[in-house]
Every structure is written in C-alpha cells, then in structure tokens.
Design a protein around this motif. Structure first.
Motif, short mmCIF file in Angstrom:
data_model
loop_
_atom_site.label_atom_id
_atom_site.label_comp_id
_atom_site.label_asym_id
_atom_site.label_seq_id
_atom_site.Cartn_x
_atom_site.Cartn_y
_atom_site.Cartn_z
N UNK A 91 0.83 -1.21 0.00
CA UNK A 91 0.00 0.00 0.00
C UNK A 91 0.86 1.26 0.00
N UNK A 92 1.92 1.27 0.78
CA UNK A 92 2.82 2.43 0.80
C UNK A 92 3.37 2.68 -0.59
N UNK A 93 3.78 1.61 -1.27
CA UNK A 93 4.31 1.74 -2.62
C UNK A 93 3.22 2.22 -3.59
N UNK A 94 1.97 1.79 -3.35
CA UNK A 94 0.86 2.23 -4.20
C UNK A 94 0.68 3.75 -4.11
N UNK A 95 0.71 4.30 -2.91
CA UNK A 95 0.56 5.75 -2.75
C UNK A 95 1.73 6.47 -3.42
N UNK A 96 2.92 5.93 -3.28
CA UNK A 96 4.08 6.55 -3.93
C UNK A 96 3.92 6.55 -5.44
N UNK A 97 3.48 5.43 -5.99
CA UNK A 97 3.30 5.32 -7.44
C UNK A 97 2.23 6.28 -7.95
N UNK A 98 1.10 6.34 -7.23
CA UNK A 98 0.03 7.26 -7.62
C UNK A 98 0.49 8.71 -7.54
N UNK A 99 1.32 8.99 -6.56
CA UNK A 99 1.82 10.36 -6.36
C UNK A 99 2.77 10.79 -7.46
N UNK A 100 3.37 9.85 -8.14
CA UNK A 100 4.34 10.18 -9.18
C UNK A 100 3.68 10.46 -10.52
N UNK A 101 2.37 10.20 -10.62
CA UNK A 101 1.66 10.52 -11.85
C UNK A 101 1.59 12.03 -12.01
N UNK A 102 1.99 12.54 -13.15
CA UNK A 102 2.15 13.98 -13.29
C UNK A 102 0.87 14.70 -13.68
N UNK A 103 -0.04 14.03 -14.30
CA UNK A 103 -1.26 14.70 -14.75
C UNK A 103 -2.41 14.37 -13.82
N UNK A 104 -2.53 15.15 -12.75
CA UNK A 104 -3.66 14.98 -11.85
C UNK A 104 -3.48 13.97 -10.76
N UNK A 145 3.00 14.50 -5.87
CA UNK A 145 3.79 14.86 -4.70
C UNK A 145 3.09 14.62 -3.37
N UNK A 146 1.87 14.10 -3.38
CA UNK A 146 1.14 13.91 -2.13
C UNK A 146 1.74 12.83 -1.24
N UNK A 147 2.50 11.91 -1.81
CA UNK A 147 3.16 10.88 -1.00
C UNK A 147 4.06 11.52 0.05
N UNK A 148 4.89 12.45 -0.36
CA UNK A 148 5.80 13.10 0.59
C UNK A 148 5.04 14.00 1.56
N UNK A 149 3.95 14.61 1.11
CA UNK A 149 3.16 15.46 2.01
C UNK A 149 2.48 14.60 3.08
N UNK A 150 1.95 13.45 2.68
CA UNK A 150 1.32 12.55 3.65
C UNK A 150 2.35 12.01 4.64
N UNK A 151 3.57 11.77 4.17
CA UNK A 151 4.64 11.37 5.09
C UNK A 151 4.96 12.49 6.07
N UNK A 152 4.89 13.73 5.60
CA UNK A 152 5.15 14.87 6.47
C UNK A 152 4.05 15.02 7.53
N UNK A 153 2.82 14.69 7.15
CA UNK A 153 1.72 14.73 8.12
C UNK A 153 1.94 13.69 9.21
N UNK A 154 2.25 12.47 8.82
CA UNK A 154 2.49 11.42 9.81
C UNK A 154 3.70 11.73 10.67
N UNK A 155 4.75 12.24 10.04
CA UNK A 155 5.95 12.58 10.79
C UNK A 155 5.75 13.74 11.74
N UNK A 156 4.88 14.69 11.36
CA UNK A 156 4.58 15.80 12.27
C UNK A 156 3.92 15.32 13.54
N UNK A 157 3.00 14.35 13.40
CA UNK A 157 2.35 13.81 14.59
C UNK A 157 3.33 13.00 15.44
N UNK A 158 4.23 12.28 14.78
CA UNK A 158 5.28 11.55 15.52
C UNK A 158 6.11 12.51 16.35
N UNK A 159 6.51 13.62 15.76
CA UNK A 159 7.33 14.59 16.49
C UNK A 159 6.58 15.21 17.66
N UNK A 160 5.28 15.45 17.50
CA UNK A 160 4.48 16.02 18.57
C UNK A 160 4.36 15.04 19.73
#
Length: 419
Positions: free
Chosen positions: A81-94, A108-123
C-alpha cells in the motif's frame, strides 16, 4: 505550567485534491461540472491564519515536522500500500487515487502525507519527553479512514495509528487510547488495532454516515482486542447535549478503566453545525467542552499527554473557530459560539443534561416546537397548517418509532455505563 505544542507546515496546504462536484469526480463529458474538491486547503489555511492573526503562535511551542520513514509507515500499513501511494503520487497529470475512487492522490502527495504522519510523531515525542504537555497537529491530508492496505474517505496514511505505534515501539509506552469525534466513523484506526488490547479506540460519529456499513455498537474488537473498540453511533442532529452525555457516560469511564499512557485525538470538526458532510449540529462551545473533558482525563491518567490531529472539517468559515478550542485567547467568535477558553485543566464541568428519552406521557408540554410560539391575540384565527404541525409533533412524541435512534442510543449508553 501547561505547554501546548503546535505542528504546521505550508506543504500541508499543497496536497492537491484537484476538482470534483461534491463527492463525485469531475467529468465534463458526463455533465459533471468541475468545482473545488470538498477536501481542499481552505479550512485549514484559515485555521492557521486565524491563530497567527490572534497573536497565539507566540504562546504555542512550535514543533517542526519531518517526513515519516517507510519503516515507520509500515508499522501500520502494508509495504504494497505504501508503494501504491508513492506510485500514484508520481503521476504527473492529476495524480491518482488512494483506493476507493474518492480519495485523490495529487502529484507529490506521498511526501506530504509522510510529512503529516511525521509531524504527529514529532508532537508525540515532544510530549513523552516532557517538552510539551499537550499538542495540536494541523496536518493534511487526513488519515483516520485509511486501513492497513487501502485509503478511503480522502485519507492516505493513518497518521494517528503511525504515531501510536511509534509511541509504543520507540518511546516505551504500553497503552495508547485513541478518541475520535470526527463525524465519520474512524474505521481505519479501528481496523488497524482491531485485535490489539494495548490500543483502545473510541469513536463518536453520525450513525450510518461514512462509511455507511461500519461504526455500529457490535463492532468491539476481535480476538485479544475484544472489548477494546467502542463505537457510539449518534443519530443525525444529536447536538451538544448528546455528545457531552456520551463523553460523560462512555468515553471518560472507558479511559479511566483503560488507564492509557497517551491519549490521541482524531479531532474532526465535520460534526459542526455548518459542515456540509454531516448533520450533527455541534458548535465551537461543544468542542471546547469536550476538549476540556479530555484534558482533565489526560491530566488524571497520563501526565497531561493529549495529542490532537486535525482530521475532517469542511466549513471554511466556521471550522477555524472550532479549532481554536485549544488556544488561550480567541477572538470574538460568531454569535452561535460563546467566547472560547484555554486548553488547561478544567474545573469540575457541569453535568450535561441527558437526552430526553422519557415516554410521550412524561414529556413536558412545551417540548413541541409549535407550543413554544408566542401566544396569538384571541381574535386572530390560527392558520390550519399550524394545527397540522402541532398534531404532527404530538404523533412524533407518541410513536417511539418516529423518534429515530434515541431509544437505541439510550440503551447503548446504559450498557456501557454499567461497564
């Protein structure tokens, strides 16, 4: 002294959900005109800007987020599933979709979603280390619907589940409680911890709203986790008193029995009175009181460690006032919401009045809306429709079946109140 941490990053607003028509993907060839997707950055942008405009950032401890690693994500999600989100995020048109056809994955949403999870980890890490007492993560995309192997309901990675596992694996906490008062059932979090007695999940939500086939009272965990998942499906329109009653009768007793080392809050504001995706009629005052109750529980049970993650909330003009319930000084809110107060230990809160589940013969005469109208001058003959409305109210009160889910809700409350 109470110190509240705060996580935010501009990239959270860059998660691109594209266009849609309500919940439908835009499709001009089929007559579906493109419009802004309901899960767009505006509500959360306005939350952050209101906090900034009020001068509150100086009273919060800013916690810088980081991107969660793949190892941290795969504590709760499958590698596929993690790889699926990464693959979908790499699609350039939409971009693509997380899995259900209604959860866009922008470029680019894969990295943004990782940033969301990581933000909660840091908190969570800051709270456990004692740098903060409690905290709020204004993150995006949301996460509580995401299961181990599928995204849905606008959610990509289940940030709360990732943070809970991090607290156990890296910070040495034994028991974590997750309270979810988003208007929609926290099905993803429940499914991830379904057989795990070390994580208690409690979800207060609109019955049958989303997902329509989950969140019922009989879903209480499986295997060793039986009894560690609690669901409170509330009828549409339940409002302030019903939610506070559920907090007092179900949520707080369950937390006391479980005695968590950390409380995580899936803090969705789509139960708010102006939200387009639910009908639960809560106000900012409702969120303030519920937050105070949870703060008190965290102070009693786990050294104040209450960490909230922003989930739903799709009214851009009202959600910011609801989100300010953790702040110290808020601006004058709209007339429907009294002035908010700090996120600190409450004095003993007033016990809310429980929903009126008395039979029709015991209901007060003025419970009918028509009977509460100002009296008319004797010479004025009432319109026939007024009599029909009054009689309709009487029929509603006499027939328990017309009262919807209140009878079931009352029985459910009594079951859990007995423990």
């Amino acid at each position: 002294m109470t110190t509240t941490g705060y996580v935010f990053h501009p990239e959270y607003l860059w998660h691109d959900t594209g266009t849609s028509a309500g919940l439908l993907p835009a499709n001009p060839t089929a007559g579906v005109q493109p419009a802004m997707h309901v899960e767009n950055p505006e509500a959360k942008r306005r939350v952050h800007e209101l906090i900034h405009a009020c001068g509150l950032l100086g009273e919060l401890m800013i916690i810088e987020p980081r991107r969660a690693t793949v190892a941290e994500l795969t504590r709760v999600h499958t590698e596929t599933y993690v790889q699926h989100i990464k693959t979908q995020s790499e699609l350039r048109r939409g971009g693509g979709d997380a899995g259900d056809g209604f959860s866009p994955v922008g470029h680019g949403s894969y990295d943004i979603a990782r940033l969301a999870a990581g933000g909660l980890i840091e908190l969570v890490t800051a709270a456990v280390h004692g740098d903060i007492t409690n905290g709020y993560a204004l993150v995006r995309p949301p996460g509580h619907h995401a299961t181990a192997d599928a995204g849905m309901g606008f959610c990509l990675f289940n940030s709360i589940a990732v943070a809970a596992r991090h607290a156990q694996a890296e910070l040495g906490l034994a028991r974590v409680a997750v309270v979810d008062w988003d208007a929609h059932h926290g099905n993803g979090t429940q499914a991830i911890f379904d057989d795990d007695p070390s994580v208690l999940t409690i979800s207060l939500h609109q019955a049958g709203c989303f997902p329509p086939d989950s969140g019922w009272t009989h879903e209480n965990g499986t295997g060793d986790g039986t009894g560690y998942a609690l669901n409170v499906p509330l009828p549409p329109g339940s409002g302030h008193a019903a939610y506070l009653h559920a907090m007092h009768q179900v949520v707080l007793p369950a937390l006391d029995r479980f005695a968590p080392d950390l409380i995580l809050l899936a803090n969705g504001f789509d139960a708010g009175v102006f939200d387009p995706l639910a009908r639960q009629m809560l106000t900012a005052a409702s969120y303030r009181e519920m937050t105070r109750l949870l703060v008190g529980a965290a102070d009693r049970l786990c050294h104040g460690r209450l960490i909230a993650a922003h989930e739903g909330g799709y009214s851009p003009f009202y959600t910011p006032y609801c989100a300010l319930t953790f702040s110290k000084n808020s601006p004058a809110p709209p007339p429907t919401s009294p002035t908010l107060s700090p996120l600190s230990s409450p004095a003993t809160p007033p016990n809310p009045s429980p929903p009126n589940n008395k039979p029709s013969s015991a209901r007060p005469r003025n419970s009918c809306p028509a009977s509460r109208r100002p009296s008319r001058p004797p010479e004025k003959r009432p319109h026939p429709r007024d009599d029909r409305e009054h009689e309709g109210c009487r029929r509603h009160h006499r027939d328990p079946a017309r009262r919807g889910g209140w009878a079931d809700y009352s029985a459910f409350i009594h079951v859990y109140a007995r423990g």
